[in-house]
Design a protein around this motif. Structure first.
Motif, PDB file in Angstrom:
ATOM      1  N   SER A 143       0.980  -1.278   0.019  1.00 54.41           N
ATOM      2  CA  SER A 143       0.123   0.156   0.113  1.00 54.41           C
ATOM      3  C   SER A 143       0.984   1.219   0.132  1.00 54.41           C
ATOM      4  O   SER A 143       1.968   1.181   0.706  1.00 54.41           O
ATOM      5  N   THR A 144       0.377   2.206  -0.670  1.00 53.01           N
ATOM      6  CA  THR A 144       1.087   3.643  -0.467  1.00 53.01           C
ATOM      7  C   THR A 144       0.732   4.229   0.823  1.00 53.01           C
ATOM      8  O   THR A 144       0.045   3.682   1.692  1.00 53.01           O
ATOM      9  N   ASP A 156      -6.954  -1.075   8.720  1.00 55.49           N
ATOM     10  CA  ASP A 156      -8.397  -1.127   9.100  1.00 55.49           C
ATOM     11  C   ASP A 156      -9.128  -2.227   8.584  1.00 55.49           C
ATOM     12  O   ASP A 156     -10.066  -3.016   9.206  1.00 55.49           O
ATOM     13  N   LYS A 157      -8.993  -2.237   7.375  1.00 56.94           N
ATOM     14  CA  LYS A 157     -10.036  -3.456   6.720  1.00 56.94           C
ATOM     15  C   LYS A 157      -9.428  -4.808   6.697  1.00 56.94           C
ATOM     16  O   LYS A 157     -10.124  -5.716   6.725  1.00 56.94           O
ATOM     17  N   ARG A 208      -9.104  -1.932  -4.429  1.00 56.31           N
ATOM     18  CA  ARG A 208      -9.975  -1.211  -3.805  1.00 56.31           C
ATOM     19  C   ARG A 208     -10.334   0.022  -4.247  1.00 56.31           C
ATOM     20  O   ARG A 208      -9.722   0.946  -4.410  1.00 56.31           O
ATOM     21  N   GLY A 209     -11.974   0.121  -4.522  1.00 54.04           N
ATOM     22  CA  GLY A 209     -12.210   1.482  -5.132  1.00 54.04           C
ATOM     23  C   GLY A 209     -11.596   1.831  -6.457  1.00 54.04           C
ATOM     24  O   GLY A 209     -11.647   3.189  -6.955  1.00 54.04           O
ATOM     25  N   PRO A 225       0.477  -0.799  -5.456  1.00 54.82           N
ATOM     26  CA  PRO A 225       1.753  -1.591  -5.960  1.00 54.82           C
ATOM     27  C   PRO A 225       1.720  -3.058  -5.444  1.00 54.82           C
ATOM     28  O   PRO A 225       1.551  -3.349  -4.100  1.00 54.82           O
ATOM     29  N   HIS A 226       1.759  -3.894  -6.402  1.00 55.91           N
ATOM     30  CA  HIS A 226       1.986  -5.590  -6.265  1.00 55.91           C
ATOM     31  C   HIS A 226       3.368  -5.866  -6.674  1.00 55.91           C
ATOM     32  O   HIS A 226       3.828  -5.427  -7.538  1.00 55.91           O
ATOM     33  N   VAL A 227       4.129  -6.600  -5.759  1.00 58.59           N
ATOM     34  CA  VAL A 227       5.290  -7.168  -6.037  1.00 58.59           C
ATOM     35  C   VAL A 227       5.152  -8.554  -6.496  1.00 58.59           C
ATOM     36  O   VAL A 227       4.800  -9.517  -5.886  1.00 58.59           O
ATOM     37  N   TYR A 228       5.535  -8.878  -7.758  1.00 57.11           N
ATOM     38  CA  TYR A 228       5.709 -10.065  -8.408  1.00 57.11           C
ATOM     39  C   TYR A 228       6.982 -10.767  -8.058  1.00 57.11           C
ATOM     40  O   TYR A 228       7.967 -10.456  -8.744  1.00 57.11           O
TER      41      TYR A 228
END
Length: 114
Positions: free
Chosen positions: A38-39, A48-49, A77-78, A83-86
């Motif tokens: 997450s940023t 929180d989620k 989300r929304g 950012p996703h790390v592969y």
């Protein structure tokens, strides 16, 4: 030039795994095929989620530039880009980490140790 960073929320056990040199991902990461980050602006909502009611959490700040093409910005989300790390998350790209703390307004603070 300031590095572009993002954040990974980790349990104590996951933080210990990262400190050994590399982290392959939490169960949700392994199931999805990438490590969720997450940023800073997304971090509190992520905690929180997805981590509500959990104690002993840690936050790792990750240098995205150091990961190069392993990072993909993808909608989640929304419709926000996350950012996703592969691939694995090596300890040498973590610029700071520490226990999860919140400020007086309830926002997750940046980690300050590394």
């Amino acid at each position: 030039m300031t590095a572009v960073t993002a954040f990974k929320v980790l349990t104590a056990g996951q933080m210990a795994a990262l400190e050994t040199g590399s982290f392959d991902g939490a169960p949700v990461d392994l199931a999805d095929g990438y490590i969720h980050l997450s940023t800073f602006e997304q971090l509190t909502e992520t905690v929180d989620k997805h981590f509500a009611g959990q104690d002993d959490l840690h936050v790792a700040e990750v240098d995205l530039d150091a990961l190069g093409e392993a990072v993909k910005w993808e909608p989640s989300r929304g419709g926000q880009l996350f950012p996703h790390v592969y691939g694995p998350l090596p300890l040498n790209v973590v610029v700071a980490y520490g226990p999860l703390h919140r400020d007086d307004a309830g926002q997750v603070r940046r980690p300050v140790t590394g």
